[in-house]
Design an enzyme around this catalytic site. Sequence first.
Site, PDB file in Angstrom:
ATOM      1  N   ASN A 290      22.354  14.525  13.161  1.00  0.00           N
ATOM      2  CA  ASN A 290      22.592  15.966  13.114  1.00  0.00           C
ATOM      3  C   ASN A 290      23.640  16.267  14.182  1.00  0.00           C
ATOM      4  O   ASN A 290      23.311  16.383  15.366  1.00  0.00           O
ATOM      5  CB  ASN A 290      21.273  16.689  13.388  1.00  0.00           C
ATOM      6  CG  ASN A 290      21.414  18.199  13.346  1.00  0.00           C
ATOM      7  OD1 ASN A 290      22.534  18.725  13.201  1.00  0.00           O
ATOM      8  ND2 ASN A 290      20.309  18.908  13.482  1.00  0.00           N
TER       9      ASN A 290
ATOM     10  N   ARG B 255      23.089  15.591   8.343  1.00  0.00           N
ATOM     11  CA  ARG B 255      22.853  17.007   8.064  1.00  0.00           C
ATOM     12  C   ARG B 255      24.206  17.704   7.962  1.00  0.00           C
ATOM     13  O   ARG B 255      25.025  17.589   8.879  1.00  0.00           O
ATOM     14  CB  ARG B 255      22.030  17.629   9.183  1.00  0.00           C
ATOM     15  CG  ARG B 255      21.838  19.100   8.955  1.00  0.00           C
ATOM     16  CD  ARG B 255      21.225  19.776  10.147  1.00  0.00           C
ATOM     17  NE  ARG B 255      21.029  21.185   9.848  1.00  0.00           N
ATOM     18  CZ  ARG B 255      21.081  22.139  10.755  1.00  0.00           C
ATOM     19  NH1 ARG B 255      21.315  21.852  12.017  1.00  0.00           N
ATOM     20  NH2 ARG B 255      20.901  23.388  10.407  1.00  0.00           N
TER      21      ARG B 255
ATOM     22  N   HIS C 142      18.867  26.637   6.164  1.00  0.00           N
ATOM     23  CA  HIS C 142      17.533  26.058   6.425  1.00  0.00           C
ATOM     24  C   HIS C 142      16.930  25.483   5.135  1.00  0.00           C
ATOM     25  O   HIS C 142      15.710  25.346   5.018  1.00  0.00           O
ATOM     26  CB  HIS C 142      16.529  27.108   6.949  1.00  0.00           C
ATOM     27  CG  HIS C 142      16.799  27.621   8.323  1.00  0.00           C
ATOM     28  ND1 HIS C 142      16.527  28.909   8.700  1.00  0.00           N
ATOM     29  CD2 HIS C 142      17.308  27.016   9.425  1.00  0.00           C
ATOM     30  CE1 HIS C 142      16.855  29.079   9.966  1.00  0.00           C
ATOM     31  NE2 HIS C 142      17.343  27.949  10.437  1.00  0.00           N
TER      32      HIS C 142
ATOM     33  N   ARG D 142      20.401  36.458  16.988  1.00  0.00           N
ATOM     34  CA  ARG D 142      21.184  37.068  15.900  1.00  0.00           C
ATOM     35  C   ARG D 142      20.490  38.317  15.382  1.00  0.00           C
ATOM     36  O   ARG D 142      19.266  38.369  15.294  1.00  0.00           O
ATOM     37  CB  ARG D 142      21.330  36.078  14.737  1.00  0.00           C
ATOM     38  CG  ARG D 142      22.200  34.919  15.065  1.00  0.00           C
ATOM     39  CD  ARG D 142      22.271  33.927  13.911  1.00  0.00           C
ATOM     40  NE  ARG D 142      22.169  32.569  14.401  1.00  0.00           N
ATOM     41  CZ  ARG D 142      21.629  31.550  13.747  1.00  0.00           C
ATOM     42  NH1 ARG D 142      21.150  31.716  12.521  1.00  0.00           N
ATOM     43  NH2 ARG D 142      21.578  30.371  14.292  1.00  0.00           N
TER      44      ARG D 142
ATOM     45  N   GLU E  59      12.600  18.465   9.156  1.00  0.00           N
ATOM     46  CA  GLU E  59      13.887  18.372   8.468  1.00  0.00           C
ATOM     47  C   GLU E  59      14.439  16.943   8.497  1.00  0.00           C
ATOM     48  O   GLU E  59      15.067  16.497   7.537  1.00  0.00           O
ATOM     49  CB  GLU E  59      14.878  19.358   9.107  1.00  0.00           C
ATOM     50  CG  GLU E  59      14.532  20.789   8.736  1.00  0.00           C
ATOM     51  CD  GLU E  59      15.158  21.837   9.642  1.00  0.00           C
ATOM     52  OE1 GLU E  59      14.678  21.984  10.785  1.00  0.00           O
ATOM     53  OE2 GLU E  59      16.114  22.490   9.228  1.00  0.00           O
TER      54      GLU E  59
END
Length: 410
Positions: A10, A93, A182, A243, A386
């Site tokens: 990742n 990823r 996601h 955010r 993940e």
Amino acid sequence: MSQTHVLVLNSGSSSVKYQLLDMRDSSRLAVGLVERIGEQTSRIKHTALTTGCTREQNGPVADHQAALKAVAEELARDGLGLDSPELAAIGHRVVHGGMFFSEPTVIDDAVLTEIERLIPVAPLHNAANLTGIRTAMALRPDLPHVAVFDTAFHTTMPEHAARYAIDTKIADRHRVRRYGFHGTSHAYVSRETAKLLGKAPDEVNVIVLHLGNGASASAVRGGRCVDTSMGLTPLEGLVMGTRSGDLDPAVIFHLERVGGMSMDEIDTLLNKRSGLFGLCGDNDMREIQRRIDEGDAQARLAFDIYIHRLKKYIGAYYAVLGRVDAIVFTAGVGENAAPVREAAVMGLEELGLAVDGDLNGVHGDEPRLISPADARVAVAVVPTDEELEIATQTYALVGKGNGTYSTALA
Ligand code: ADP
């Protein structure tokens, strides 16, 4: 020797996280990260789970090439180097796969070009992902490298959910639509929830609430995503750590015209200085809960705004799905913050939603139900994974190490 190991990479803009898994039993062999790449204070932390030994190195790591070399060296010290005959593939990823990539894909030149073409819609993420991929491919060009896209699970969204209500020609020209993110987590967690209910994924409708620092909700009907809260970028939707999530787009015009802010300043404001952090100065839910317990009104308001938005999405996705079998909480906040789970479903008894206080209070690493035994809709906590999902998809694609794989662009 059979090829059963998959390395998951990742690559972020200033970090590389990695895990090496043995796909015979999905066990972790090694995990680690290189952070603050390009700074004087870089750090490499590597844990070999085969021996339980952790090593840490501090000192400058100039770039991604140096970072991946360091990862390779660390793995080699445990006899798990990139030249290991057991390594079947490297799974990468990739944040943005656009409309094109709906499946994990073996990376070739055409795939690299397409990921590069998507940089304008995910400037920070895809550029970093691409650098990581290119560096890893240079180290092991003979090995299959597989891209697993955060957006892929959401490509099943119908047009009426994926399109913004703006001029179609302009939207198409600039590839403006809702992609969602996601996806690897939403795919894994919705499938694990079906398992928890003792059903096949295509038998259940699930609302997935991935609440980490970034946060997103999705409506999953029979194993396929039909709506999700993030859009063109990961800025839309829920209130997140830093955010804003949803807001009237005119706020941006207003801040530019009346507030005299530049587009870059507004970008930074909405992505890095908003959400929980913007509302109360903290983005860690643990700290916010501590402050609430001490009677801090600002932290309380931030929490209430966070929960209000979450509830609106639960209601919206309930309506989208028509019938809901389970609501599932995952990621850092979703897995750990019992007060968030309790508040999110409070008052929704008419929708068949409730949590059992005792069950909700239990901490654990296993998927579990937290709704009362007689609840019409199951409420669950399912830890996301993940890396395992990326490794599983990668391994499935490369034909369990027998080299029979194809590329989506071929
Ligand atoms: P990301 O992958 O988006 O960076 P994570 O899924 O790791 O985020 O979630 C990180 C967040 O989870 C932290 O910022 C914090 O708000 C929250 N978190 C972690 N542990 C706990 C806990 N025990 N209680 C409440 N919140 C927690």
